[in-house]
Structure formats: structure tokens, C-alpha cells
Design an enzyme around this catalytic site. Structure first.
Site, PDB file in Angstrom:
ATOM      1  N   SER A 115      73.275  52.202   8.099  1.00 28.24           N
ATOM      2  CA  SER A 115      72.018  51.447   7.069  1.00 28.24           C
ATOM      3  C   SER A 115      70.430  51.075   8.107  1.00 28.24           C
ATOM      4  O   SER A 115      69.610  51.627   7.902  1.00 28.24           O
ATOM      5  CB  SER A 115      71.863  50.852   6.104  1.00 28.24           C
ATOM      6  OG  SER A 115      72.402  49.573   6.680  1.00 28.24           O
ATOM      7  N   HIS A 136      72.839  58.657   6.485  1.00 25.35           N
ATOM      8  CA  HIS A 136      72.412  57.507   5.627  1.00 25.35           C
ATOM      9  C   HIS A 136      72.384  57.612   4.540  1.00 25.35           C
ATOM     10  O   HIS A 136      71.750  58.291   3.610  1.00 25.35           O
ATOM     11  CB  HIS A 136      71.169  56.529   6.183  1.00 25.35           C
ATOM     12  CG  HIS A 136      71.538  55.695   5.320  1.00 25.35           C
ATOM     13  ND1 HIS A 136      70.408  54.885   5.195  1.00 25.35           N
ATOM     14  CD2 HIS A 136      72.024  54.636   5.455  1.00 25.35           C
ATOM     15  CE1 HIS A 136      70.746  53.983   4.480  1.00 25.35           C
ATOM     16  NE2 HIS A 136      71.397  53.526   4.459  1.00 25.35           N
ATOM     17  N   GLU A 148      69.060  60.023   4.649  1.00 25.68           N
ATOM     18  CA  GLU A 148      67.966  59.862   5.605  1.00 25.68           C
ATOM     19  C   GLU A 148      69.450  60.506   6.703  1.00 25.68           C
ATOM     20  O   GLU A 148      70.714  59.961   7.458  1.00 25.68           O
ATOM     21  CB  GLU A 148      67.986  58.039   6.383  1.00 25.68           C
ATOM     22  CG  GLU A 148      66.908  57.390   5.275  1.00 25.68           C
ATOM     23  CD  GLU A 148      67.076  56.197   5.785  1.00 25.68           C
ATOM     24  OE1 GLU A 148      65.691  56.307   5.669  1.00 25.68           O
ATOM     25  OE2 GLU A 148      67.794  55.354   6.132  1.00 25.68           O
ATOM     26  N   ASN A 186      64.725  51.240   5.668  1.00 27.23           N
ATOM     27  CA  ASN A 186      65.216  49.647   5.404  1.00 27.23           C
ATOM     28  C   ASN A 186      64.013  48.729   6.293  1.00 27.23           C
ATOM     29  O   ASN A 186      63.390  47.737   6.482  1.00 27.23           O
ATOM     30  CB  ASN A 186      66.140  49.244   5.933  1.00 27.23           C
ATOM     31  CG  ASN A 186      67.530  49.485   5.293  1.00 27.23           C
ATOM     32  OD1 ASN A 186      67.521  49.044   3.461  1.00 27.23           O
ATOM     33  ND2 ASN A 186      68.489  49.595   5.431  1.00 27.23           N
TER      34      ASN A 186
END
Length: 484
Positions: A115, A136, A148, A186
Site C-alpha cells: 500500500s 494494490h 491501483e 494513501n
């Protein structure tokens, strides 16, 4: 055939996603006990889907029948794709990829579900860096639609394209991004959450007030502290550390209160206590939880477009006065400069209306507690949730929202990801009502630019300076971002 190494909650969910799409899956765990736990994850997840009417019993049996569980990595020798979903420790992932590189056939694509860690560092440990990619998934993988797809500077374009096409086959929405710490979601989400913790540490507002402002005012599914507790404070702390190691941006240094809670073992829902379930944060004792009922309080309203709020208060039974008990100054900027110009500075409270449910109430250093409480009661009486805060640039919502939006503009302007992919990532990955560029255009480019300038003027934080692209578009009179 697809391999999945690591069958914790995330890995088991990824295996289920592939099996639901009709692919044969080999799931690998370190030992029989871990393998049994992985089987339990799969059985419970598919069982819940049957209970909810998402799968029939027969479909569940077919899905589980496509998954072979083993403790031997050598069983992956014929896999076309192997996804690792082991803990977020770079040394562990590098060691695993080195082993998979030895076991798997040369054309096999190796994917990491990291991540936030460097996909390039993982790829460099293999003899096939061009066939290593980030894939991801988001938790829970069978439910969350976003993937992702992370390519490095050496990933073969055909590999990125192939994984992107596969993601669509899996029923996911892929976004392709470069190999930067945190990728899209993130990298934008965690600094916003960390910033909320910093503002709490500074006593700008209480925990519940900040959560309420972002949930009701912006329409986010959860406030930042509720979300931090859900993610896990240790996870958030680790991701912020990865971001800081890459950027050396002081905004990415974990907030002191986050570090303290993690050190104390208060990690959120997983331990039963985190930001919620623990008391003693700035503002917890002083911020009113339930606004007091006010009767006989007179009010005055100053600032721009005061008629609607004045009419609402009169309709609610309150009297407007030239010498009011509380003077409401409508503004999205600090109001202390207005307080020093009125007859009774102690009566002035800044009011920033956010959406149609929230009223941020900024008390200056001159505001009396009685005026602050009265203002909260007045806002509650007209159906708005009061959010008491200090008289600082941006108050609560803008102070948290605008830097997040600015980060998204900088991300796009660097060529890291497209506007469409960034918007999709934040909508699908976080459940936001709109992506950051959609939010900017809804609020108005000039309003966001000017709000950032106010934050920069107060804090002198370089990251608060409006992104050059945003500034240029406003200067050019543009009201939307150019899209190809």
C-alpha cells in the site's frame, strides 16, 4: 493460473476476487496453522455473500473449488501471475520476491499488493524487474472496486497494460500510477488524517467537532479520527513514516499525538481504544457536546450575505438588536480584526457556514464563554450543527480540505496520475462523494486558491502555497481544469 502468497484478510480476499472471475488460484501460506486461518477467511467471506444474497450456494462452491491451498511455494512454478500479500515489511517482501523469481517461469508477472512501499525496491531484488508491478487492492478486496496499478521506471508497458486489463476482468476500476510512496489514495488520504491529528494537538477544535465538521460539512463517510481508528493507528503511523522518508516534508512527519497513542498501544478498533475511547485531547472538556437551549438571546449579524441567517433566526423566535448579546460575524477568515472594532468585542463570534448542516463558530481571544455558548445555541435552533473552534485561518473544514486539494493538483501537475484517475481513486478507494478535482471545481478554483493563500499567510508552510497550476488557471480566468 494465479498465485496468491499470504492468506490473511487481504490475501484471502484477493484470492477470492480472482476465483470469482473464473480463474484458478493457488493460495500459499507459511505453515498449516496459517493455511487453516486463510481457509477460514475464505469460507467466512463467501458465506457472508451467500447470506446477503450476493452468491448462491452453488456459486460459492464453485469459487472455493477454484482455489487450491498449499504451504509450498514450489507449487507456483506454472503460475502466470503471482500476487504477494504478506505484511508491509520491505525486507520480507524482497526476500519473497527473490524466492518467487527463482521458482516461477521467466514470463510470470510478479505483483506486490503493498500500500505504500517502493515497488522499485521490490523489483530490483529480482532478475525480472520489467515484469514486476504493483497491484494494490483495497480492503475488503471482494467489495472495494478500486485497484491501483503501479508501474516503475523499468516495468514493461505491456505488463502494466495487461494488469490493467485483468483488473477490469475482475470487475475492478484500475488506476495507473507511478511508483511514489503511498501511490494515489494513501498519498492524499494519510497526510489529511495526520493533519487532523496535528490540529487536534494544537487545540484548534475537539476530536468530535473535527469529525462532525468533515462528515456533515463535506459529506465524507467518516471523520478523520473515526477513520484513523478504523485503519489502525499503527498502520497510519507506518505509512506516514514511509511518506516522510521519501519526501522529508514535515507535514508527513507523524503527529505527536499519533506517535503517543501508538506507543501506548492504543491502536483504534483493533485494541478497543484509539482516538475514540480515550479522553484528554485538547478541547474534550471545554467544547460543548449538546448546545444549550437559548431563549431571550438577542443577536446581530455582520459580514456578507447576512439576510438568510438573520431571517432564519427571526423565524426561530430570536430578536435582532443593535446592541446584541452575541454578534455573529459571517466569514471564512479569522475575525479578531473585526472584534476589535465593535462596541463589545466579547460578544463577537465568527461564523462559517459549511454546506447546509454545519456552522463553524470561531471564538477569538476576546470572545466570552457566554457569547460562544449562545452562538452554538442559536445555530442549533436553526438546524445547523455547531462546531466550536479557535479563530485560525481556515477554521476546521478549509484548514483540512484545501491542503488535500492542493496536494491533488500538485500530484496531477507532476505527471504522476491523470485527473480522472485521481478522482476515481479517491471516490472508490475512500468512498468520498467527489474526487478532489470535482470538489475544487464545485467550490470554485479562485475560492480554493484564496483559501490556500490565507493558510500560507498564517502558517508560512510551503505546501500551503497554491500549486502553480491552480494559481495560473485562476489568473487566466479558468473555472475548470483542462482535460484531454
Amino acid at each position: 493460473m494465479v498465485g496468491v502468497v499470504g492468506l490473511g484478510t487481504m490475501g484471502a480476499g484477493i484470492a477470492e476476487v480472482f476465483a470469482r472471475a473464473g480463474l484458478r488460484v493457488i493460495g500459499v501460506e507459511a505453515d498449516p496453522e496459517a493455511l487453516a486461518r486463510g481457509r477460514g477467511h475464505l469460507e467466512r467471506s463467501t458465506g457472508r455473500a451467500v447470506d446477503r444474497g450476493k452468491l448462491t450456494g452453488g456459486e460459492r462452491d464453485e469459487i472455493l473449488g477454484r482455489i487450491t491451498l498449499t504451504t509450498s511455494r514450489d507449487d507456483l512454478r506454472d503460475a502466470d501471475l503471482v500476487v504477494e500479500a504478506i505484511p508491509e515489511i520491505l525486507d520480507y517482501k524482497v526476500s519473497l520476491l527473490e524466492d518467487l523469481d527463482r521458482i516461477c517461469k521467466p514470463e510470470t508477472v510478479l505483483a506486490t499488493n503493498t500500500s505504500s512501499l517502493s515497488v522499485t525496491a521490490v523489483a530490483a531484488a529480482t532478475g525480472r524487474p520489467g515484469r514486476v508491478v504493483g497491484m494494490h487492492f483495497f480492503n475488503p478486496a471482494p467489495v472495494m472496486r478500486l485497484v491501483e496499478v503501479v508501474g516503475t521506471v523499468v516495468t514493461e508497458p505491456s505488463v502494466v497494460a495487461g494488469i490493467t486489463e485483468l483488473s477490469v476482468r475482475l470487475g475492478k476500476t484500475p488506476v495507473t500510477v507511478g511508483d511514489r510512496a503511498g501511490f494515489v489514495v494513501n498519498r492524499l488520504l494519510l497526510p489529511y488524517l495526520n493533519h487532523a491529528a496535528v490540529l487536534l494537538d494544537l487545540g484548534l477544535a475537539g476530536r468530535d467537532e473535527i469529525d462532525t465538521a468533515m462528515r456533515l460539512g463535506v459529506g465524507l463517510p467518516m471523520g478523520p479520527f473515526a477513520l484513523l481508528d478504523l485503519i489502525g493507528l499503527d498502520t497510519a503511523y507506518e505509512i506516514m513514516g514511509v511518506l516522510f522518508d521519501e519526501t522529508r516534508d514535515r507535514r508527513h512527519a507523524p503527529a505527536p499525538v499519533l506517535r503517543e497513542l501508538v506507543t501506548a498501544g492504543l491502536l483504534g478498533r483493533k485494541t478497543g481504544r484509539g482516538f475514540h475511547g480515550f479522553h484528554g485531547f485538547p478541547g474534550d472538556e471545554t467544547a460543548p457536546r449538546e448546545p444549550e437551549r437559548v431563549a431571550g438571546v438577542t443577536f446581530g449579524v455582520a459580514g456578507d450575505d447576512t439576510s438568510s441567517i438573520a431571517e432564519a433566526l427571526v423565524k426561530a423566535g430570536f430578536a435582532e438588536s443593535d446592541d446584541p448579546d452575541v454578534l455573529l460575524r459571517l466569514s471564512d477568515r479569522p475575525v479578531v480584526e473585526h472584534a476589535v472594532r465593535v462596541r463589545r468585542p466579547s460578544s463577537l463570534v465568527g461564523v462559517h457556514l459549511v454546506g447546509d448542516q454545519v456552522a463553524e463558530l470561531a471564538a477569538t481571544v476576546l470572545t466570552s464563554p457566554e457569547a460562544a455558548r449562545a452562538a452554538a445555541g442559536l445555530m442549533a435552533a436553526i438546524g445547523r450543527t455547531p462546531v466550536p473552534c479557535k479563530d485560525r485561518a481556515g477554521f476546521v473544514v478549509d484548514a483540512l480540505l484545501y491542503p488535500y486539494l492542493n496536494d491533488a493538483v500538485r500530484m496531477y501537475d507532476s505527471g504522476y496520475a491523470s485527473i480522472a484517475d485521481i478522482d476515481a481513486a479517491m471516490r472508490l478507494g475512500c468512498g468520498y462523494p467527489a474526487g478532489p478535482f470535482e470538489m475544487i471545481e464545485s467550490l470554485g478554483l479562485a475560492r480554493v486558491r484564496d483559501g490556500l493563500r490565507a493558510l500560507y499567510a498564517e502558517h508560512r508552510e510551503p505546501a500551503y502555497a497554491p500549486a502553480p497550476l491552480l494559481d495560473q488557471l485562476v489568473t487566466a480566468g479558468m473555472t475548470a481544469f483542462p482535460r484531454p
